[in-house]
Design an enzyme around this catalytic site. Sequence first.
Site, PDB file in Angstrom:
ATOM      1  N   GLY A 155       0.659  -1.293   0.063  1.00 40.23           N
ATOM      2  CA  GLY A 155      -0.072   0.073  -0.038  1.00 40.23           C
ATOM      3  C   GLY A 155       0.701   1.067  -0.052  1.00 40.23           C
ATOM      4  O   GLY A 155       2.084   1.319  -0.651  1.00 40.23           O
ATOM      5  N   ASP A 211       1.475   5.554 -11.641  1.00 44.24           N
ATOM      6  CA  ASP A 211       0.983   6.640 -12.266  1.00 44.24           C
ATOM      7  C   ASP A 211      -0.311   6.589 -12.088  1.00 44.24           C
ATOM      8  O   ASP A 211      -1.075   7.961 -12.049  1.00 44.24           O
ATOM      9  CB  ASP A 211       1.284   6.330 -13.839  1.00 44.24           C
ATOM     10  CG  ASP A 211       2.685   6.169 -14.224  1.00 44.24           C
ATOM     11  OD1 ASP A 211       3.507   6.743 -13.460  1.00 44.24           O
ATOM     12  OD2 ASP A 211       2.961   5.422 -15.002  1.00 44.24           O
TER      13      ASP A 211
END
Length: 294
Positions: free
Chosen positions: A207, A234
Amino acid sequence: MILTVTLNPAWDVTYRVPRLTPHGSHRVASVLQRPGGKGLNVARVLHALGAETLATGLAGGATGTLVTGTLDVPHDFAAIAGETRRTVTVVDTDATVFNEAGPDVAPDEWAAFQESFAALAAGASVAVLSGSLPPGLPVDAYAVLTRLARDAGARVLVDAGGPALRAAAGARPDLLKPNAAEMAAAGLDRAALGEGGALVVSRGADGMLAVTPGGCFEAVPHEVVAGNPTGAGDAAAAALAVALRDRTPWPEALGEAVALSAAAVAAPAAGEFDPDVLRRHRRATKVRETSCPW
């Protein structure tokens, strides 16, 4: 409008194979070719989310013409003499990436781009500066663009690595988004951003961690998603750019970044995301306040 900057775009070729075997011969199951580069991936995700976005950067030669001529998002690229690079990604259960260095950029080309960027930034609420720097650009290129964007009234997100990341931190962007390896290599900590800045560290399947003026938060994906992780960071940058634009509270912003990152892994190529996976992770991703590591 969210302005994305790709100073070192590429023509991306993605091969899918059942299994990658070093030094072996492979039968390619499918081939995907398209314009690539971190900023272009961010722009694609933003466009798919319905956010107003404009992609800019440097492009040159026949490959540069191919990149700008086939872009499927609004764009305004500056022309350079050097040839835009190519990248090759081989995907089985993970991704192996081959990146060319990119073209040499002349000082006058860099100066002209700064003028163009400053004009575009005047119409932007957020500027996203991401990816590698091509040869010839100074190591403080993102720092220079950060200052220009802030002078124009835009908030700034920088997603880079190495010396470019460290130099950018000195210009005080609103958000730095390295992965854990990039952060360690650059020797960054919370103090590098000064007062008011935030740091979001991508940790892959573990995470993300956000270190913000309002505290530290972490979010972990609901489940491990198999696929192509190339564009996951991204997609997270796109989510965080929207959060900067909307001034979204950090727990909500971080949860959306993790969910969109997971959805990107499930998609066939960087710059895309799986809507079903996004919906599932939006519901199930947990965000909690945590102690700050620095």
